[in-house]
Design an enzyme around this catalytic site. Structure first.
Site, PDB file in Angstrom:
ATOM      1  N   TYR A   1      49.183 -27.310 170.383  1.00 14.78           N
ATOM      2  CA  TYR A   1      49.714 -25.974 170.051  1.00 14.78           C
ATOM      3  C   TYR A   1      48.880 -25.287 168.967  1.00 14.78           C
ATOM      4  CZ  TYR A   1      53.176 -22.698 167.916  1.00 14.78           C
ATOM      5  OH  TYR A   1      53.822 -21.617 167.377  1.00 14.78           O
TER       6      TYR A   1
ATOM      7  N   ASN B   1      43.765 -37.026 173.312  1.00 13.52           N
ATOM      8  CA  ASN B   1      44.053 -37.999 174.379  1.00 13.52           C
ATOM      9  C   ASN B   1      45.151 -37.482 175.302  1.00 13.52           C
ATOM     10  OD1 ASN B   1      46.247 -38.190 172.738  1.00 13.52           O
ATOM     11  ND2 ASN B   1      46.389 -40.424 172.793  1.00 13.52           N
TER      12      ASN B   1
ATOM     13  N   THR C   1      53.301 -31.868 156.058  1.00 12.36           N
ATOM     14  CA  THR C   1      54.486 -31.075 156.337  1.00 12.36           C
ATOM     15  C   THR C   1      55.311 -30.834 155.071  1.00 12.36           C
ATOM     16  OG1 THR C   1      56.583 -31.038 157.543  1.00 12.36           O
ATOM     17  CG2 THR C   1      55.682 -33.195 157.069  1.00 12.36           C
TER      18      THR C   1
ATOM     19  N   SER D   1      63.197 -37.426 158.415  1.00 13.29           N
ATOM     20  CA  SER D   1      63.109 -38.104 159.721  1.00 13.29           C
ATOM     21  C   SER D   1      61.976 -39.113 159.631  1.00 13.29           C
ATOM     22  CB  SER D   1      62.792 -37.095 160.836  1.00 13.29           C
ATOM     23  OG  SER D   1      61.428 -36.726 160.779  1.00 13.29           O
TER      24      SER D   1
ATOM     25  N   TYR E   1      59.524 -39.201 161.573  1.00 14.33           N
ATOM     26  CA  TYR E   1      58.285 -38.427 161.720  1.00 14.33           C
ATOM     27  C   TYR E   1      57.816 -37.922 160.351  1.00 14.33           C
ATOM     28  CZ  TYR E   1      55.890 -33.992 161.568  1.00 14.33           C
ATOM     29  OH  TYR E   1      55.058 -32.978 161.195  1.00 14.33           O
ATOM     30  N   HIS E   2      58.737 -37.256 159.631  1.00 16.89           N
ATOM     31  CA  HIS E   2      58.345 -36.714 158.325  1.00 16.89           C
ATOM     32  C   HIS E   2      57.871 -37.843 157.393  1.00 16.89           C
ATOM     33  CE1 HIS E   2      60.827 -33.206 159.743  1.00 16.89           C
ATOM     34  NE2 HIS E   2      59.856 -32.547 159.148  1.00 16.89           N
TER      35      HIS E   2
ATOM     36  N   LYS F   1      54.263 -38.744 157.717  1.00 14.48           N
ATOM     37  CA  LYS F   1      53.356 -37.834 157.004  1.00 14.48           C
ATOM     38  C   LYS F   1      53.284 -38.209 155.515  1.00 14.48           C
ATOM     39  CE  LYS F   1      52.557 -34.533 160.234  1.00 14.48           C
ATOM     40  NZ  LYS F   1      51.296 -33.913 160.594  1.00 14.48           N
TER      41      LYS F   1
ATOM     42  N   LEU G   1      62.542 -21.132 165.349  1.00 12.09           N
ATOM     43  CA  LEU G   1      62.416 -19.724 165.728  1.00 12.09           C
ATOM     44  C   LEU G   1      61.890 -19.552 167.158  1.00 12.09           C
ATOM     45  CD1 LEU G   1      62.738 -16.777 164.919  1.00 12.09           C
ATOM     46  CD2 LEU G   1      60.472 -16.879 163.876  1.00 12.09           C
ATOM     47  N   ASN G   2      60.922 -20.374 167.537  1.00  8.36           N
ATOM     48  CA  ASN G   2      60.399 -20.301 168.911  1.00  8.36           C
ATOM     49  C   ASN G   2      61.527 -20.554 169.912  1.00  8.36           C
ATOM     50  OD1 ASN G   2      57.902 -19.859 167.835  1.00  8.36           O
ATOM     51  ND2 ASN G   2      57.037 -21.847 168.362  1.00  8.36           N
ATOM     52  N   ARG G   3      62.336 -21.571 169.611  1.00 11.01           N
ATOM     53  CA  ARG G   3      63.465 -21.875 170.508  1.00 11.01           C
ATOM     54  C   ARG G   3      64.447 -20.698 170.552  1.00 11.01           C
ATOM     55  NH1 ARG G   3      65.630 -26.517 172.000  1.00 11.01           N
ATOM     56  NH2 ARG G   3      67.562 -26.584 170.783  1.00 11.01           N
TER      57      ARG G   3
ATOM     58  N   THR H   1      70.923 -21.807 169.302  1.00 10.13           N
ATOM     59  CA  THR H   1      71.461 -23.113 168.905  1.00 10.13           C
ATOM     60  C   THR H   1      71.277 -23.371 167.409  1.00 10.13           C
ATOM     61  OG1 THR H   1      69.329 -24.102 169.476  1.00 10.13           O
ATOM     62  CG2 THR H   1      71.025 -24.142 171.183  1.00 10.13           C
ATOM     63  N   VAL H   2      72.247 -22.929 166.628  1.00  5.35           N
ATOM     64  CA  VAL H   2      72.214 -23.223 165.188  1.00  5.35           C
ATOM     65  C   VAL H   2      72.892 -24.575 164.974  1.00  5.35           C
ATOM     66  CG1 VAL H   2      73.130 -22.524 162.944  1.00  5.35           C
ATOM     67  CG2 VAL H   2      72.196 -20.807 164.510  1.00  5.35           C
ATOM     68  N   TYR H   3      72.179 -25.492 164.343  1.00  4.24           N
ATOM     69  CA  TYR H   3      72.752 -26.814 164.101  1.00  4.24           C
ATOM     70  C   TYR H   3      73.593 -26.770 162.824  1.00  4.24           C
ATOM     71  CZ  TYR H   3      69.157 -28.480 167.420  1.00  4.24           C
ATOM     72  OH  TYR H   3      68.356 -28.680 168.518  1.00  4.24           O
TER      73      TYR H   3
HETATM   74  N1  USQ Z   1      67.343 -26.287 163.991  1.00 12.55           N
HETATM   75  C1  USQ Z   1      68.447 -25.618 164.479  1.00 12.55           C
HETATM   76  N2  USQ Z   1      68.475 -25.326 165.808  1.00 12.55           N
HETATM   77  C2  USQ Z   1      67.471 -25.662 166.650  1.00 12.55           C
HETATM   78  C3  USQ Z   1      66.355 -26.336 166.147  1.00 12.55           C
HETATM   79  C4  USQ Z   1      66.325 -26.644 164.806  1.00 12.55           C
HETATM   80  O1  USQ Z   1      69.366 -25.281 163.744  1.00 12.55           O
HETATM   81  O2  USQ Z   1      67.590 -25.369 167.858  1.00 12.55           O
HETATM   82  C5  USQ Z   1      67.278 -26.604 162.558  1.00 12.55           C
HETATM   83  C6  USQ Z   1      67.080 -28.075 162.230  1.00 12.55           C
HETATM   84  O3  USQ Z   1      68.319 -28.749 162.152  1.00 12.55           O
HETATM   85  C7  USQ Z   1      66.330 -28.000 160.914  1.00 12.55           C
HETATM   86  C8  USQ Z   1      65.529 -26.721 161.013  1.00 12.55           C
HETATM   87  O4  USQ Z   1      66.126 -25.966 162.057  1.00 12.55           O
HETATM   88  O5  USQ Z   1      67.220 -27.883 159.859  1.00 12.55           O
HETATM   89  C9  USQ Z   1      64.072 -26.930 161.344  1.00 12.55           C
HETATM   90  O6  USQ Z   1      63.994 -27.690 162.519  1.00 12.55           O
HETATM   91  P1  USQ Z   1      62.730 -27.562 163.503  1.00 12.55           P
HETATM   92  O7  USQ Z   1      63.004 -28.386 164.713  1.00 12.55           O
HETATM   93  O8  USQ Z   1      62.381 -26.148 163.683  1.00 12.55           O
HETATM   94  O9  USQ Z   1      61.579 -28.175 162.618  1.00 12.55           O
HETATM   95  P2  USQ Z   1      61.361 -29.649 162.046  1.00 12.55           P
HETATM   96  O10 USQ Z   1      62.090 -30.677 162.809  1.00 12.55           O
HETATM   97  O11 USQ Z   1      61.587 -29.602 160.590  1.00 12.55           O
HETATM   98  O12 USQ Z   1      59.828 -29.891 162.354  1.00 12.55           O
HETATM   99  C10 USQ Z   1      58.915 -28.816 162.560  1.00 12.55           C
HETATM  100  C11 USQ Z   1      57.700 -29.334 163.303  1.00 12.55           C
HETATM  101  C12 USQ Z   1      57.002 -30.349 162.425  1.00 12.55           C
HETATM  102  C13 USQ Z   1      56.682 -29.750 161.072  1.00 12.55           C
HETATM  103  C14 USQ Z   1      57.946 -29.198 160.437  1.00 12.55           C
HETATM  104  C15 USQ Z   1      57.676 -28.439 159.171  1.00 12.55           C
HETATM  105  O13 USQ Z   1      58.097 -29.919 164.538  1.00 12.55           O
HETATM  106  O14 USQ Z   1      55.812 -30.790 163.067  1.00 12.55           O
HETATM  107  O15 USQ Z   1      56.153 -30.734 160.247  1.00 12.55           O
HETATM  108  O16 USQ Z   1      58.552 -28.248 161.334  1.00 12.55           O
HETATM  109  S1  USQ Z   1      59.000 -28.589 158.034  1.00 12.55           S
HETATM  110  O17 USQ Z   1      60.246 -28.202 158.718  1.00 12.55           O
HETATM  111  O18 USQ Z   1      58.717 -27.712 156.931  1.00 12.55           O
HETATM  112  O19 USQ Z   1      59.077 -29.964 157.657  1.00 12.55           O
END
Ligand code: USQ
Length: 445
Positions: free
Chosen positions: A34, A55, A167, A202, A204-205, A208, A262-264, A276-278
């Protein structure tokens, strides 16, 4: 080391130049992704010699979970040919995995990069929380890949600048301001500047965080130079180069695993799925436009860290709560005639839903970052682009399924009927459910 300077030469891009120099070798790990693909195009457009490593793991993980990018993406071969047609420049590709040390070592020895930009990681928090296998894969790919890079650089090009995508999530949500990588601590009459404490949300985080520690060690002990870009949540689809040709578009994920907030939300609003607000939605994060990701990476590359320096930049331009973004998307969608609703889902994650959040992000601004701030225009334009691909949206990919605390046997209980808001901020209950006959909200357009 060769420094990238402000002398544009044969630059074929439309973006303002922050620097260019002939014959700088840029190696981009994860160059098919991306952010990796648009980054490769940008550096190539500036006149650099760009090589990428990938890969196709991201493509493969999507195949495995039967999801796909909203935007139809060309094969890497087609992308590279299309770019050569447009620019006359060839991007060299090495297909292989960064967690194979010998492979990466050979690539670094051949390319002899002046700067390596490292995106080649499993980037999804939900992916890492699905199972033991997913967690192990995430940490192996990310941690071992970065370790392999450190050794390859030490061996072949110790002066090379490593620009690593970290991140903002490494910090978590502490009840104090988040500094850029380091914090001055006064303790029992003494003081020191130390790495800022990490409280990632997480596995994942956490990977990093491990990367950051390993890279910091390599800088302190071997004298390598590295910049850790603690990036926030990226949004957006297009960059100057990817919009030149449909074969150059980058991927855009909206599924619950790889899609980000935001993309979602924009895809959901477009297809009539509730946003979908969690949980409560007070989760606040740093956000930035994909165009600013490219600017930031370019700024980091043109202002290299000193030998032995492990530099940390907080890479985001604005802070928003999830609910603020949901309401912004809802309002813009309604303005263009879409029937967008916001729903509060039981939070599948374990995270604070109301908290203090103030992160410092001065260093990139001081070096010249000119942010593209989020506004209605950007949402309108994202909705427009998404509309083109609306028939590719699979609604089954949208609902949150991956939970941080799954059931005892790993079963995934259905998400209970969520509450919904109507745009005025008030919630309506499940009685107002807009689920269709087959339990699928809305319809694909
Ligand atoms: N969230 C919602 N609804 C959704 C998706 C997410 O409410 O449909 C919430 C999550 O619970 C979270 C927040 O939005 O509180 C951010 O979630 P996210 O899925 O947009 O992002 P995140 O899991 O934090 O990970 C993404 C990227 C990751 C990057 C990170 C930056 O996938 O690679 O490292 O953003 S950061 O969030 O600053 O850690």
């Amino acid at each position: 080391m060769k420094i990238l300077v402000n002398e544009a030469r044969a630059c074929v891009c439309k973006s303002p130049c922050v620097g260019i120099v002939p014959a700088v070798h840029v190696l981009i790990l994860g160059g098919d992704g991306y952010l990796g693909w648009p980054t490769a195009l940008r550096f190539s457009a500036r006149g650099h010699d760009v090589a990428i490593v990938d890969n196709f793991a991201r493509r493969y993980w999507h195949l495995q979970q039967s999801t796909d990018s909203l935007t139809p993406i060309a094969s890497l071969e087609e992308r590279i040919s299309a770019w050569e047609e447009h620019s006359g420049r060839r991007i060299k590709a090495y297909i292989g995995s960064v967690d194979e040390g010998d492979f990466l070592d050979r690539v670094v020895a051949e390319v002899l990069p002046d700067v390596v930009i490292h995106y080649a990681e499993q980037p999804s928090a939900p992916f890492s929380m699905k199972s033991r296998e997913h967690a192990v894969l995430t940490q192996r790919t990310n941690v071992i890949g970065t370790l392999n890079l450190m050794f390859a650089i030490r061996e072949h090009v110790p002066d090379c600048h490593i620009v690593k995508l970290g991140t903002m999530g490494e910090y978590g949500t502490p009840n104090i301001d988040i500094e850029e990588g380091y914090i001055e601590i006064h303790h029992k009459g003494r003081s020191d500047v130390l790495p800022y404490p990490k409280l990632p949300g997480s596995l994942y985080h956490l990977s990093k965080v491990h990367d950051s520690h390993n890279l910091h060690f390599a800088c302190r002990v071997w004298g390598l130079r590295a910049t850790d870009l603690n990036q926030g949540v990226v949004y957006g689809i297009e960059t100057d180069e990817t919009s030149l040709d449909p074969r150059l578009v980058t991927r855009f994920d909206y599924d619950e695993v790889f899609g980000t907030a935001l993309n979602r939300f924009c895809v959901q609003a477009l297809v009539g799925h509730p946003i979908t607000v969690y949980g409560e939605g007070g989760q606040t994060r740093g956000f930035l436009n994909i165009r600013d990701t490219l600017q930031c990476v370019e700024i980091a590359a043109t202002h290299p860290a000193a030998a032995g320096e492990f530099r940390v930049f907080n890479q985001f331009t604005e802070q928003f709560s999830v609910l603020e973004l949901a309401h912004l998307v809802q309002r813009c969608a309604q303005e263009v005639g879409l029937d967008a609703t916001v729903r509060h889902y039981p939070n599948p994650r374990v995270e604070a839903e109301q908290h203090y959040y103030h992160a410092v992000n001065e260093k990139l601004l001081e070096l010249g970052l000119e942010p593209h701030y989020l506004g209605d225009e950007l949402i309108f334009s994202m909705l427009n682009v998404i509309r083109k691909y609306g028939d590719r949206v699979s609604l089954g990919q949208v609902e949150p399924k991956t939970r941080w605390r799954p059931g005892e046997l790993g079963d995934e209980p259905e998400v209970p009927a969520p509450a919904e808001t109507n745009g005025s901020g008030t919630r309506s209950g499940p009685d107002d459910d807009i689920l269709g006959e087959e339990g699928v909200p809305g319809a694909a357009v």
